[in-house]
Design a protein around this motif. Structure first.
Motif, PDB file in Angstrom:
ATOM      1  N   PRO A 145      10.610  -1.930   7.473  1.00  0.00           N
ATOM      2  CA  PRO A 145       9.306  -2.505   6.593  1.00  0.00           C
ATOM      3  C   PRO A 145       9.602  -2.402   5.068  1.00  0.00           C
ATOM      4  CG  PRO A 145       8.869  -0.141   7.235  1.00  0.00           C
ATOM      5  CD  PRO A 145      10.227  -0.808   7.833  1.00  0.00           C
ATOM      6  N   LYS A 146       8.823  -3.282   4.334  1.00  0.00           N
ATOM      7  CA  LYS A 146       8.856  -3.498   2.948  1.00  0.00           C
ATOM      8  C   LYS A 146       7.937  -2.346   2.286  1.00  0.00           C
ATOM      9  CE  LYS A 146       9.577  -8.455   2.427  1.00  0.00           C
ATOM     10  NZ  LYS A 146       9.524  -9.486   1.342  1.00  0.00           N
ATOM     11  N   ARG A 147       8.618  -1.709   1.305  1.00  0.00           N
ATOM     12  CA  ARG A 147       7.986  -0.859   0.477  1.00  0.00           C
ATOM     13  C   ARG A 147       6.980  -1.475  -0.755  1.00  0.00           C
ATOM     14  NH1 ARG A 147       9.936   5.011   0.003  1.00  0.00           N
ATOM     15  NH2 ARG A 147      10.900   4.155   1.622  1.00  0.00           N
ATOM     16  N   PRO A 148       6.095  -1.049  -1.099  1.00  0.00           N
ATOM     17  CA  PRO A 148       5.324  -1.670  -2.237  1.00  0.00           C
ATOM     18  C   PRO A 148       5.629  -1.065  -3.527  1.00  0.00           C
ATOM     19  CG  PRO A 148       3.732  -0.274  -1.203  1.00  0.00           C
ATOM     20  CD  PRO A 148       5.095  -0.278  -0.120  1.00  0.00           C
ATOM     21  N   SER A 149       6.132  -1.874  -4.480  1.00  0.00           N
ATOM     22  CA  SER A 149       6.301  -1.555  -5.678  1.00  0.00           C
ATOM     23  C   SER A 149       5.330  -1.719  -6.974  1.00  0.00           C
ATOM     24  CB  SER A 149       7.653  -1.781  -6.142  1.00  0.00           C
ATOM     25  OG  SER A 149       8.822  -1.430  -5.309  1.00  0.00           O
ATOM     26  N   TYR A 150       4.817  -2.796  -6.701  1.00  0.00           N
ATOM     27  CA  TYR A 150       3.678  -3.403  -7.584  1.00  0.00           C
ATOM     28  C   TYR A 150       2.505  -3.815  -6.966  1.00  0.00           C
ATOM     29  CZ  TYR A 150       7.798  -3.301 -10.730  1.00  0.00           C
ATOM     30  OH  TYR A 150       8.891  -2.984 -11.347  1.00  0.00           O
ATOM     31  N   PRO A 151       1.487  -3.398  -7.233  1.00  0.00           N
ATOM     32  CA  PRO A 151       1.269  -2.096  -8.614  1.00  0.00           C
ATOM     33  C   PRO A 151       1.805  -1.087  -7.772  1.00  0.00           C
ATOM     34  CG  PRO A 151      -0.767  -2.709  -7.137  1.00  0.00           C
ATOM     35  CD  PRO A 151       0.108  -3.667  -6.465  1.00  0.00           C
ATOM     36  N   GLU A 152       2.098  -0.197  -8.835  1.00  0.00           N
ATOM     37  CA  GLU A 152       2.921   0.970  -8.653  1.00  0.00           C
ATOM     38  C   GLU A 152       2.121   1.879  -7.476  1.00  0.00           C
ATOM     39  OE1 GLU A 152       4.571   3.229 -11.654  1.00  0.00           O
ATOM     40  OE2 GLU A 152       4.543   1.655 -13.130  1.00  0.00           O
ATOM     41  N   ALA A 153       3.012   2.073  -6.555  1.00  0.00           N
ATOM     42  CA  ALA A 153       2.525   2.889  -5.405  1.00  0.00           C
ATOM     43  C   ALA A 153       2.966   4.401  -5.672  1.00  0.00           C
ATOM     44  CB  ALA A 153       2.990   2.461  -4.024  1.00  0.00           C
ATOM     45  N   GLN A 154       2.219   5.344  -4.877  1.00  0.00           N
ATOM     46  CA  GLN A 154       2.879   6.679  -4.742  1.00  0.00           C
ATOM     47  C   GLN A 154       4.208   6.784  -4.141  1.00  0.00           C
ATOM     48  OE1 GLN A 154      -0.145   8.852  -2.607  1.00  0.00           O
ATOM     49  NE2 GLN A 154      -1.475   8.826  -4.009  1.00  0.00           N
ATOM     50  N   GLY A 155       5.105   7.719  -4.552  1.00  0.00           N
ATOM     51  CA  GLY A 155       6.278   8.059  -3.960  1.00  0.00           C
ATOM     52  C   GLY A 155       7.497   7.871  -5.308  1.00  0.00           C
ATOM     53  N   LEU A 156       8.340   7.846  -4.817  1.00  0.00           N
ATOM     54  CA  LEU A 156       9.780   7.561  -5.895  1.00  0.00           C
ATOM     55  C   LEU A 156       9.461   6.191  -6.805  1.00  0.00           C
ATOM     56  CD1 LEU A 156      12.374   8.815  -6.864  1.00  0.00           C
ATOM     57  CD2 LEU A 156      13.651   7.070  -5.266  1.00  0.00           C
ATOM     58  N   ARG A 157       9.323   6.569  -7.986  1.00  0.00           N
ATOM     59  CA  ARG A 157       8.829   5.319  -8.853  1.00  0.00           C
ATOM     60  C   ARG A 157      10.103   4.529  -9.178  1.00  0.00           C
ATOM     61  NH1 ARG A 157       6.174   5.978 -14.461  1.00  0.00           N
ATOM     62  NH2 ARG A 157       5.444   3.855 -15.139  1.00  0.00           N
ATOM     63  N   HIS A 158      11.076   4.956  -9.485  1.00  0.00           N
ATOM     64  CA  HIS A 158      12.603   4.155  -9.889  1.00  0.00           C
ATOM     65  C   HIS A 158      13.738   5.003  -9.906  1.00  0.00           C
ATOM     66  CE1 HIS A 158      10.891   5.396 -14.065  1.00  0.00           C
ATOM     67  NE2 HIS A 158      12.206   5.691 -14.300  1.00  0.00           N
TER      68      HIS A 158
END
Length: 136
Positions: free
Chosen positions: A72-85
């Motif tokens: 499954p895809k992981r949401p990045s934008y808008p910023e989601a909880q979890g590892l940021r970058h």
């Protein structure tokens, strides 16, 4: 040397980062040919229909690049909880930005970290994972 004292775990460094990609060959090319990380080992795991590619960042740090069918895809934008970058240190930010842009990689404008006075910028891997270049 890492040691446990006074019931505290002392850690030395980051060993590896694990990334799950959507297109193994495209991501392998990006991380090895464009970013220049060398291959430590490449393993195909038939029981999982999955590749695992170990890449050397430096003597102490690696990237584990995985492929899994239908991940499954992981949401990045808008910023989601979890590892940021994931941030890579560089001694020459301007040359790296120029190189990436020359490879048709979209790189954000260089910004200044107000807390450290260091310059940085962001770009993305083929799956949109935010990657940072941070000037040392």
């Amino acid at each position: 040397m890492c040691a446990k004292t006074n019931d505290q775990l002392l850690l030395e460094s980051v060993h590896h980062f694990a990334i799950i990609c959507s297109d193994y060959q495209r991501s392998k090319t990006f991380y090895t040919q464009l970013l220049g990380f060398s291959v430590i080992r490449e393993t195909y795991r038939a029981d999982r229909d999955s590749y695992k590619l170990d890449l050397k960042i430096n003597e102490n740090t690696q990237i584990e690049l995985f492929s899994f069918p239908n991940a499954p895809k992981r949401p990045s934008y808008p910023e989601a909880q979890g590892l940021r970058h994931l941030a890579f240190a560089t001694r020459n930010l301007d040359e790296n930005v120029k190189y990436l842009r020359g490879q048709n990689v979209v790189v954000e404008d260089v910004r200044l970290d107000e807390l450290t006075g260091k310059r940085f910028t962001f770009f993305a891997d083929p799956d949109g994972l935010p990657l940072e270049l941070y000037e040392q």
